[in-house]
Design an enzyme around this catalytic site. Structure first.
Site, PDB file in Angstrom:
ATOM      1  N   GLU A   7      -5.195   5.548   5.946  1.00 41.53           N
ATOM      2  CA  GLU A   7      -4.595   4.224   6.148  1.00 41.53           C
ATOM      3  C   GLU A   7      -3.994   4.033   7.543  1.00 41.53           C
ATOM      4  OE1 GLU A   7      -3.600   5.332   1.835  1.00 41.53           O
ATOM      5  OE2 GLU A   7      -3.840   6.338   3.741  1.00 41.53           O
ATOM      6  N   ASP A  80      -4.249   7.202   0.263  1.00 36.01           N
ATOM      7  CA  ASP A  80      -3.176   7.752  -0.570  1.00 36.01           C
ATOM      8  C   ASP A  80      -3.615   7.983  -2.018  1.00 36.01           C
ATOM      9  OD1 ASP A  80      -1.445   7.862   1.544  1.00 36.01           O
ATOM     10  OD2 ASP A  80      -0.419   5.986   1.084  1.00 36.01           O
ATOM     11  N   ASP A  82      -2.592   7.192  -4.952  1.00 35.21           N
ATOM     12  CA  ASP A  82      -2.117   6.341  -6.034  1.00 35.21           C
ATOM     13  C   ASP A  82      -3.085   5.178  -6.243  1.00 35.21           C
ATOM     14  OD1 ASP A  82      -1.646   4.876  -3.771  1.00 35.21           O
ATOM     15  OD2 ASP A  82       0.463   4.470  -4.164  1.00 35.21           O
ATOM     16  N   GLU A  84      -2.852   2.127  -5.375  1.00 37.61           N
ATOM     17  CA  GLU A  84      -3.038   1.321  -4.168  1.00 37.61           C
ATOM     18  C   GLU A  84      -3.978   2.009  -3.185  1.00 37.61           C
ATOM     19  OE1 GLU A  84      -1.826  -2.440  -2.719  1.00 37.61           O
ATOM     20  OE2 GLU A  84      -1.379  -1.420  -4.583  1.00 37.61           O
ATOM     21  N   TYR A 294       3.916  13.074  -1.334  1.00 40.93           N
ATOM     22  CA  TYR A 294       3.739  11.627  -1.446  1.00 40.93           C
ATOM     23  C   TYR A 294       4.962  10.986  -2.089  1.00 40.93           C
ATOM     24  CZ  TYR A 294       1.337   7.189  -2.035  1.00 40.93           C
ATOM     25  OH  TYR A 294       0.970   5.865  -1.952  1.00 40.93           O
ATOM     26  N   ARG A 296       5.513   7.782  -3.383  1.00 41.58           N
ATOM     27  CA  ARG A 296       5.471   6.742  -4.432  1.00 41.58           C
ATOM     28  C   ARG A 296       5.032   7.413  -5.728  1.00 41.58           C
ATOM     29  NH1 ARG A 296       3.327   3.977   0.071  1.00 41.58           N
ATOM     30  NH2 ARG A 296       4.779   2.394   0.849  1.00 41.58           N
ATOM     31  N   HIS A 341       1.701  12.071 -10.732  1.00 44.30           N
ATOM     32  CA  HIS A 341       2.008  12.618  -9.412  1.00 44.30           C
ATOM     33  C   HIS A 341       3.170  13.601  -9.492  1.00 44.30           C
ATOM     34  CE1 HIS A 341      -0.846  10.047  -7.745  1.00 44.30           C
ATOM     35  NE2 HIS A 341      -0.109   8.990  -7.512  1.00 44.30           N
TER      36      HIS A 341
END
Length: 903
Positions: A7, A80, A82, A84, A294, A296, A341
């Site tokens: 990203e 990432d 997740d 998103e 990570y 989130r 996670h």
């Protein structure tokens, strides 16, 4: 040479360091596609077909990736781990499809930490894009769009001044509004407590509280007033006391689990004063630098190798006795921890904050918090001894109790203890050596210092003649207003939102001016109350806590493959569209009357004289009600309009009726009055007549307190604009006044701002000419001195923090980017400033200016052959550019998927 896409440039730089020259690592700069902010982007009639659009700023990033792929056979999507991140990879795959037709391979890799081990292991275990996670993203995005783009227009039409509604945003706003209504409806209850200063036979002093009276256990409200408190004080003062029992019990405290997103945001707020958005932005930079896992996540479990590394670090730093016999295993009790996670922890447990090379103070402070919490979560429990001493009179009529504790072994407290929102530790005091049966002598004067302190304003108190016994008055307190930390905690408890959305939701309701932050507490604005009242009246289901939590659970089911996302959308839209249709015939008058009733206690607070708070205080006959202004927004006005023109703002600070509508005095036969209008307080000369329907008026400037305004100040305001004198160069009059942008001096058509309202009434000719001259430099505004110089932009030119009309901002060449509310000018770093500048440039749809651009263009015209040499070097140049261009768009940006779909 495989092309790896992540990203952000910062993440690309770290990963490239681990992968070496065998890979080309590029950044997508967040989402490359989004739903256009217009009707039809999600079409319920076409089974929720979604029309995606490549952002203008993303086209160059996609081109760099396509150019790199022209000479490479493999595309590795390493966004990432997740929902998103999965969506970003899917968007990339869709947008790059034309460049992938010639048998090129595409794979997806994920890693929970950006370390060499994690990255290389992930590269060895590629997979395909997880369609279930993508479907969950599509469902969330469609739901947020359908609510935002269908409910917001209803608000605009039926409730002038409202800005928007959102699926989770509006529910969060309801939490804050309802808490404020609880506070306003709260009736404090009086009660008293009594304590005495006692001493052992050896003279060591301690305090004890009254717990029983007349042989009966005292409850909280058993001493309801001063009379009862006096009797209790006298009962203690008139009796000899002795120790009836001493009980010591072992106790222990277990450590807190390691951080997940919500608890990190809460603790950063308590201990560091960070807002949710600032916390996540700082954590993102630590993650991209490879320092933490990570950020989130709903998970609090820790990888086995990290647990063992933590135990080794604890042993080395504190010794073996601080390690429990077996490792602690943490499990989140929440129904759906997001995609399983791991917790937020350091990637290297041995890297203490003093050894980590972190220059940014916010990053250093947050890393320190994460490192300490992670180690503490694997440490031994703290052990203490809690002692309770019971003291009584011979006749059993009076009983007191003293409590305290002694720390026997600090355990995890040696490194960390969690902050508290409301600290109330009654057992923390240490007690002297006390023996059962010994006398408890009352210490004369022992409570006088505390009584004196209370007398200075902390509350009423009563003491005995000897000053050994003290009764203190208390009142029950309303529930506290939410902070960002406690709001996130409440959202988590209710199952509203998810880790990736907490910060953006809390920020959005502040940016929409539905909520303001005062001393770190969230207070609803009037427009926020109006929106909540409207939605709870006409769309109760969609601002229901249970409905929103159930919808989040359904989205989690989609991500685990348990539901089909279009079916969820169909069911939601069927009921939601019916609710929308039900408001089509609503008249604004109906809406306002409904809100009048719902917010009556707030809009029309009780008056001291007991009269009807809805009777107009000006004419005494009309009834006050909610009105809408032509310019948007709402105000309170008299029902006898136009005969009575009384108006006021919805509310004043503190919830009291706004100060106003009082006569300040007379001048030249006219009454000078202070009034409250829809735009705030103002002063007026005389009354409206047929000959003069609009008498002279002047708004009271914001820095002035209307409650202290007197006749002289009112006349000063009504005298504006004030003539200072003719300009020495051309003889044209210079004036001073107060306008919509604050105090100013004026010469012809030229205006110059004054820094202080009071200066309008005192500024002289020399000062006025100086201010006007400073405004003119070659026909343009004179450059203001920067608050701070941050350094040079990578493309050349200084980056500075400036003070503007609407607050501080960072400036580079022609780009001005406003500082976020939670970021002070003295705290911003060059790195953060570059992110803001890049985001501003991208938002404006223009390229950030580069000083060397002209030179490069000229070179390209002279030697076009060199500019298009071979495909392979072009790809590498693109990769290099991606790394260099870190400031051109925020590394934390996933703006393509606004979690609230506000449009």
């Amino acid at each position: 040479m495989p092309v790896v896409v992540v990203e952000s440039p910062a993440k690309a730089k770290t990963i490239n360091k681990y992968l070496g020259d065998d890979y080309t690592v590029l950044a997508s700069f967040g989402h490359v596609r989004d739903l256009p902010p217009k009707d039809g982007s999600v079409d319920p009639e076409a089974d929720f077909d979604m029309k995606w659009e490549v952002a203008s700023d993303s086209k160059k990033h996609l081109k760099a990736i396509r150019d790199a792929l022209s000479g490479d056979d493999a595309l590795i999507l390493a966004t990432d781990p997740d929902r998103e991140g999965e969506a970003i990879s899917w968007h990339l795959l869709e947008a790059l499809a034309p460049a992938l037709k010639k048998g090129k391979s595409v794979s997806r890799v994920t890693f929970n930490a950006i370390t060499k081990t994690a990255v290389t292991e992930a590269m060895a275990r590629p997979r395909e894009i997880d369609r279930d996670l993508v479907d969950a993203y599509l469902a969330r995005r469609a739901l947020d769009y359908l609510v935002g783009f269908n409910l917001s227009p209803v608000l605009w039409r039926k409730l002038p001044g409202a800005k928007s509604a959102g699926r989770v945003q509006s529910v969060t706003l309801r939490l804050i509004v309802e808490r404020e209504m609880e506070i306003e409806a709260f009736n404090p209850r009086e009660y008293w407590s009594v304590k005495a200063r006692l001493a052992t036979p050896s003279g060591e002093e301690y305090e004890a509280s009254l717990v029983s009276l007349t042989g009966r256990k005292l409850e909280r409200y058993d001493l309801p007033d001063e009379t009862q408190a006096r009797l209790a004080v006298a009962a203690i003062a008139s009796r000899d006391l002795s120790v009836s029992s001493v009980t010591a019990k072992p106790a222990s405290r277990n450590p807190w689990p390691p951080f997940m997103t919500s608890t990190l945001q809460q603790e950063a707020s308590r201990k560091l004063g960070m807002g949710a958005r600032a916390c996540m932005s700082t954590a993102q930079r630590l993650y991209e630098a490879g320092l933490i896992t990570y950020m989130r996540t709903d998970g609090i479990d820790m990888a086995p190798e990290a647990v063992m590394a933590a135990r080794d670090a604890i042993k080395a730093r504190f010794g073996e006795k601080y390690i429990p016999k077996s490792p602690r295993m943490w499990k989140n009790k929440a129904k759906n921890a997001q995609e399983a996670h791991e917790c937020i922890r350091p990637t290297d447990m041995n890297l203490s904050p003093d050894r980590a090379r972190i220059t940014d103070k916010d990053q250093r402070a947050l890393y320190d918090l994460i490192w300490k919490r992670s180690l503490a979560s694997q440490m031994e429990s703290a052990r203490m001894e809690r002692t309770t001493v019971e003291i009584g009179s011979q006749d059993g009529q009076v009983g007191l109790r003293a409590t305290g504790q002694v720390m026997l072994f600090d355990g995890f407290l040696a490194i960390y203890d969690q902050g508290r929102d409301d600290d109330d530790d009654e057992d923390g005091a240490r007690l002297p050596q006390i023996t059962e049966g010994e006398t408890a002598r009352k210490v004369a004067g022992g409570m006088r210092a505390e009584a004196a302190r209370l007398a200075e304003g902390e509350g009423a108190a009563q003491q005995d003649d000897a000053g050994a016994v003290l009764a203190r008055q208390h009142f029950t307190q309303p529930p506290p207003r939410y902070t960002e930390a406690t709001l996130v905690k409440k959202m988590e408890e209710l199952g509203i939102g998810r880790p990736s959305t907490y910060a953006s939701i809390v920020t959005t309701i502040q940016d929409r001016e539905y909520v303001r932050k005062d001393k770190n507490r969230l207070i609803p604005e009037d427009k926020g109350r109006l929106v909540t009242a409207f939605l709870t009246r006409y769309f109760p289901r969609y601002v229901s806590y249970d409905f929103t939590a159930n919808m989040e659970s359904e989205l989690d089911d989609i991500s685990s493959g348990g539901r089909e996302y279009r079916e969820v959308l169909r069911r939601f839209w069927r009921d939601f569209s019916a609710a929308l249709d039900g408001t089509s015939d609503l008249r604004i008058g109906e809406v306002l009357e409904s809100i009048n009733d719902a917010l009556a206690d707030h809009l029309y607070p009780p008056r001291e004289d007991g009269s009807d708070p809805r009777i107009c205080p000006q004419c005494g006959a009309g009834r006050l009600s909610l009105k809408t202004a032509r310019s948007g927004g709402a105000f309170i006005g008299c029902g006898n309009y136009p005969e009575c023109r009384y108006t006021r703002a919805l509310s004043a600070p503190g919830g009291e009726e706004p100060a106003g509508d009082r006569i300040l005095g007379e001048d030249a036969g006219d009454q000078i009055s202070l009034r409250s209008g829809r735009f705030g307080p103002y002063v007026q000369r005389g009354e409206a007549t047929e000959e003069q329907p609009k008498p002279p008026r002047a708004s009271v400037p914001k820095p002035w307190d209307p409650a202290t305004l007197d006749l002289a100040r009112a006349l000063d305001l009504l005298s504006l604009p004030r003539e200072i004198g003719p300009h020495p160069e051309d003889g044209e009059m210079i004036e001073a006044g107060i306008g919509r942008y604050g105090p100013f001096v004026k010469h012809g058509k030229k205006y110059a701002n004054l820094p202080d309202v009071d200066e309008v009434f005192t500024v002289g000719m020399n000062r006025a000419v100086e201010v006007l001259a400073a405004k003119q430099v070659r026909g343009r505004a004179a450059p203001a001195a920067p608050l701070r110089e941050l350094g040079d932009h990578p493309d050349g030119g200084p980056v500075a923090v400036m003070n503007g009309r609407y607050g501080p901002y960072v400036k580079w060449e022609k780009i001005n980017a406003t500082l976020p509310r939670d970021l002070a000018p003295e705290d911003i770093t060059l790195e953060r400033a570059l992110e803001l500048i890049a985001a501003k440039a991208a938002k404006g749809g223009k390229k950030a200016p580069a000083k060397k651009a002209a030179g490069k263009k000229a070179t390209a015209k002279k030697a076009p052959a060199k500019a298009t040499s071979t495909k392979k070097p072009a790809a590498k140049a693109g990769a290099s550019k991606a790394k260099k261009a870190a400031p051109k768009k925020t590394a934390t940006s996933k703006t393509g998927a606004d979690p609230e779909g506000e449009g």
